[in-house]
Design a protein around this motif. Structure first.
Motif, mmCIF file in Angstrom:
data_model
loop_
_atom_site.group_PDB
_atom_site.id
_atom_site.type_symbol
_atom_site.label_atom_id
_atom_site.label_comp_id
_atom_site.label_asym_id
_atom_site.label_seq_id
_atom_site.Cartn_x
_atom_site.Cartn_y
_atom_site.Cartn_z
ATOM 1 N N PRO A 164 -11.284 -21.139 27.034
ATOM 2 C CA PRO A 164 -12.225 -19.995 26.404
ATOM 3 C C PRO A 164 -12.114 -18.684 26.916
ATOM 4 O O PRO A 164 -12.410 -18.685 28.270
ATOM 5 C CB PRO A 164 -13.631 -20.749 26.518
ATOM 6 N N GLY A 165 -11.981 -17.694 26.458
ATOM 7 C CA GLY A 165 -11.715 -17.269 25.041
ATOM 8 C C GLY A 165 -12.638 -17.417 24.075
ATOM 9 O O GLY A 165 -13.491 -18.108 23.853
ATOM 10 N N VAL A 166 -13.072 -16.086 23.317
ATOM 11 C CA VAL A 166 -13.926 -15.939 22.189
ATOM 12 C C VAL A 166 -13.608 -16.940 21.107
ATOM 13 O O VAL A 166 -14.428 -17.503 20.506
ATOM 14 C CB VAL A 166 -13.699 -14.345 21.833
ATOM 15 N N GLY A 213 -5.101 -20.340 30.582
ATOM 16 C CA GLY A 213 -4.660 -19.555 29.372
ATOM 17 C C GLY A 213 -5.289 -18.379 29.052
ATOM 18 O O GLY A 213 -4.767 -17.119 29.809
ATOM 19 N N ASN A 214 -6.193 -18.249 28.264
ATOM 20 C CA ASN A 214 -6.690 -16.961 28.126
ATOM 21 C C ASN A 214 -6.856 -15.918 29.249
ATOM 22 O O ASN A 214 -7.272 -14.767 29.490
ATOM 23 C CB ASN A 214 -7.922 -16.826 27.100
ATOM 24 N N VAL A 215 -7.847 -16.917 30.190
ATOM 25 C CA VAL A 215 -8.222 -16.349 31.621
ATOM 26 C C VAL A 215 -7.744 -17.755 32.472
ATOM 27 O O VAL A 215 -7.355 -18.621 31.861
ATOM 28 C CB VAL A 215 -9.706 -16.000 31.678
ATOM 29 N N PRO A 216 -7.856 -17.283 33.846
ATOM 30 C CA PRO A 216 -7.405 -18.420 34.715
ATOM 31 C C PRO A 216 -8.681 -19.489 34.449
ATOM 32 O O PRO A 216 -9.598 -19.571 34.031
ATOM 33 C CB PRO A 216 -7.671 -17.865 36.120
ATOM 34 N N LEU A 217 -8.220 -20.872 35.027
ATOM 35 C CA LEU A 217 -8.830 -22.031 34.824
ATOM 36 C C LEU A 217 -10.167 -22.173 35.394
ATOM 37 O O LEU A 217 -10.945 -22.703 34.550
ATOM 38 C CB LEU A 217 -8.049 -23.162 35.532
ATOM 39 N N ALA A 218 -10.621 -21.490 36.447
ATOM 40 C CA ALA A 218 -12.034 -21.336 37.110
ATOM 41 C C ALA A 218 -12.953 -20.758 35.820
ATOM 42 O O ALA A 218 -13.886 -21.192 35.741
ATOM 43 C CB ALA A 218 -12.101 -20.422 38.159
ATOM 44 N N SER A 219 -12.524 -19.514 35.231
ATOM 45 C CA SER A 219 -13.164 -18.970 34.143
ATOM 46 C C SER A 219 -13.033 -19.762 32.801
ATOM 47 O O SER A 219 -14.309 -19.900 32.112
ATOM 48 C CB SER A 219 -12.643 -17.553 33.784
ATOM 49 N N THR A 220 -12.292 -20.300 32.565
ATOM 50 C CA THR A 220 -12.217 -21.392 31.070
ATOM 51 C C THR A 220 -13.238 -22.386 31.375
ATOM 52 O O THR A 220 -13.910 -22.721 30.352
ATOM 53 C CB THR A 220 -10.810 -21.839 30.915
ATOM 54 N N ALA A 232 -11.723 -30.203 34.477
ATOM 55 C CA ALA A 232 -10.783 -29.098 34.499
ATOM 56 C C ALA A 232 -9.424 -29.713 34.674
ATOM 57 O O ALA A 232 -9.382 -30.955 35.156
ATOM 58 C CB ALA A 232 -11.195 -28.344 35.837
ATOM 59 N N GLY A 233 -8.393 -29.077 33.934
ATOM 60 C CA GLY A 233 -7.115 -29.482 33.883
ATOM 61 C C GLY A 233 -6.257 -28.611 34.627
ATOM 62 O O GLY A 233 -6.398 -28.035 35.771
ATOM 63 N N ALA A 234 -5.008 -28.329 34.028
ATOM 64 C CA ALA A 234 -3.736 -27.549 34.616
ATOM 65 C C ALA A 234 -4.560 -26.238 34.708
ATOM 66 O O ALA A 234 -4.921 -25.380 33.861
ATOM 67 C CB ALA A 234 -2.669 -27.909 33.806
ATOM 68 N N ALA A 235 -3.891 -25.461 35.863
ATOM 69 C CA ALA A 235 -4.001 -24.238 36.060
ATOM 70 C C ALA A 235 -2.803 -23.633 36.137
ATOM 71 O O ALA A 235 -2.988 -22.143 36.222
ATOM 72 C CB ALA A 235 -4.641 -23.970 37.933
ATOM 73 N N ILE A 292 -7.883 -35.292 19.041
ATOM 74 C CA ILE A 292 -7.766 -34.387 19.948
ATOM 75 C C ILE A 292 -7.333 -32.903 19.446
ATOM 76 O O ILE A 292 -6.483 -33.063 18.462
ATOM 77 C CB ILE A 292 -6.859 -34.598 21.161
ATOM 78 N N ALA A 293 -8.114 -32.059 19.658
ATOM 79 C CA ALA A 293 -8.050 -30.677 19.177
ATOM 80 C C ALA A 293 -7.672 -29.795 20.404
ATOM 81 O O ALA A 293 -8.389 -29.185 21.028
ATOM 82 C CB ALA A 293 -9.270 -30.128 18.446
ATOM 83 N N PRO A 294 -6.249 -29.709 20.643
ATOM 84 C CA PRO A 294 -5.969 -28.713 21.913
ATOM 85 C C PRO A 294 -5.806 -27.171 21.185
ATOM 86 O O PRO A 294 -4.910 -26.910 20.271
ATOM 87 C CB PRO A 294 -4.440 -28.966 22.284
ATOM 88 N N ILE A 295 -6.474 -26.565 21.587
ATOM 89 C CA ILE A 295 -6.680 -24.868 21.354
ATOM 90 C C ILE A 295 -6.367 -23.999 22.177
ATOM 91 O O ILE A 295 -6.675 -22.840 22.186
ATOM 92 C CB ILE A 295 -8.061 -24.815 20.594
ATOM 93 N N GLY A 296 -5.532 -24.531 23.400
ATOM 94 C CA GLY A 296 -5.033 -23.617 24.330
ATOM 95 C C GLY A 296 -3.408 -24.123 24.763
ATOM 96 O O GLY A 296 -3.003 -24.837 23.921
ATOM 97 N N PRO A 297 -3.013 -23.575 25.690
ATOM 98 C CA PRO A 297 -1.578 -24.189 26.059
ATOM 99 C C PRO A 297 -1.812 -25.703 26.223
ATOM 100 O O PRO A 297 -2.894 -26.292 26.469
ATOM 101 C CB PRO A 297 -1.562 -23.487 27.637
ATOM 102 N N LEU A 298 -0.619 -26.476 26.128
ATOM 103 C CA LEU A 298 -0.622 -27.783 25.682
ATOM 104 C C LEU A 298 -0.220 -28.417 27.043
ATOM 105 O O LEU A 298 0.158 -29.865 26.793
ATOM 106 C CB LEU A 298 0.517 -28.068 24.510
#
Length: 320
Positions: free
Chosen positions: A11-13, A38-45, A65-68, A124-130
């Protein structure tokens, strides 16, 4: 209960709209949310995902939290210039602080535990990098039978956005995308830019959302930077809610019309890196020029009015 769903997100708008769509839908059992760079770094998402669930009154939903970073090559940039430095148009502080602690394990660990505990297959709905999904399938092949399908927002048939050829989520980790789309056998649906851009919403739609109540007003308040960017892209005052379109299909299968095509991902170092290569030649399997491997259900059409109203009604507390 309805659709059992896990969302993997950055997230991402548009992710915010997608998470809220699932979180407030009575016919969805939102089992968990995992986060990725993705849209911003992992800490922010991760912080954004937790706060969005709190906004929706869903502190019961675990977040891990997953991949950074991507599996192989670091991606050159985030999409902060589209979504704002914090991912939410600089307005993440308008969301309530999360009361549920972040899960101590990582995203793949949470995915495995939720899938293994499920009494029926899970979407599963991945809506960022896979990246997280590729790691899950590589390290835990036994969970495949617990996955009903993977509904992915990503790719483009005729267009890209991060480059002329590549859409952001796929371009951010092409190696992971190839693993999920071309090299595995879990049923997948791909919701590309071609259809999400057609589902763009205008200022009147956003005004209706803002007037619907506290949730709608807060979500609309997150869109300033995003709509400023997309108004230039679209040529009118509005935005593209990419990820919410994919989650709508995850919740209500068939709201998008799909067609089966072989899909591959360019993982080279040239200008086509991250391109989704969708083979629409409709060759028979025994044709010597046919693409090898399985097919992916690619979203190609929808009733635009129905789709937009579906999302608006859910986010506004309307018909379920």
């Amino acid at each position: 209960m309805g659709t059992k769903l896990i969302i993997d997100t950055d997230p991402g708008v548009d992710d915010a709209f997608a998470i809220a769509l699932a979180a407030v839908s009575a016919d969805v059992e939102l089992l968990g949310v995992t986060t990725v760079f993705g849209n911003v770094p992992l800490a922010s998402t991760t912080a954004n995902a937790r706060r969005l669930l709190q906004l929706c009154g869903r502190p019961d939903v675990p977040v891990a939290a997953g991949a950074a970073r991507p599996l192989v090559h670091r991606n050159p940039h985030t999409a902060a210039f589209v979504h704002g430095a914090d991912g939410l148009s600089g307005r993440s502080s308008t969301l309530p602080e999360a009361t549920r602690p972040l899960e101590s394990g990582d995203a793949v660990s949470l995915l495995v535990s939720l899938l293994e505990a499920a009494d029926e297959p899970v979407t599963i709905a991945p809506i960022g990098p896979l990246t997280n999904i590729a790691a899950l399938l590589a390290a835990h092949p036994g969970v495949r039978e617990k996955i009903a399908r993977i509904v992915i927002m990503g790719g483009g048939v005729e267009r890209g956005n991060s480059t002329a050829a590549a859409e952001f989520n796929i371009w951010s980790d092409p190696e992971a995308a190839r693993r999920v789309l071309a090299e595995d056998d879990v049923p997948c649906a791909l919701v590309p830019l071609d259809i999400t851009h057609r589902c763009a919403i205008d200022r009147d739609w956003l005004a209706k959302l803002a007037a619907s109540g506290p949730l709608g007003a807060t979500l609309e308040g997150l869109t300033a930077d995003y709509t400023a960017y997309y108004s230039r892209v679209l040529g009118f005052d509005g935005m593209v809610m990419h990820d919410a379109v994919a989650v709508a299909e995850a919740i209500s299968p068939g709201i998008l019309r799909t067609e089966p095509y072989p899909v591959n991902v360019d993982c080279g170092a040239g200008p086509a890196r991250g391109m989704t290569v969708v083979d629409r030649r409709r060759l028979s399997r025994d044709d010597p020029e046919a693409s090898p491997g399985r097919t992916v259900e690619v979203a190609v059409d929808t009733d635009l009015g129905t789709l937009r109203q579906f999302v608006l009604d859910r986010l506004s507390g309307g018909p379920r």
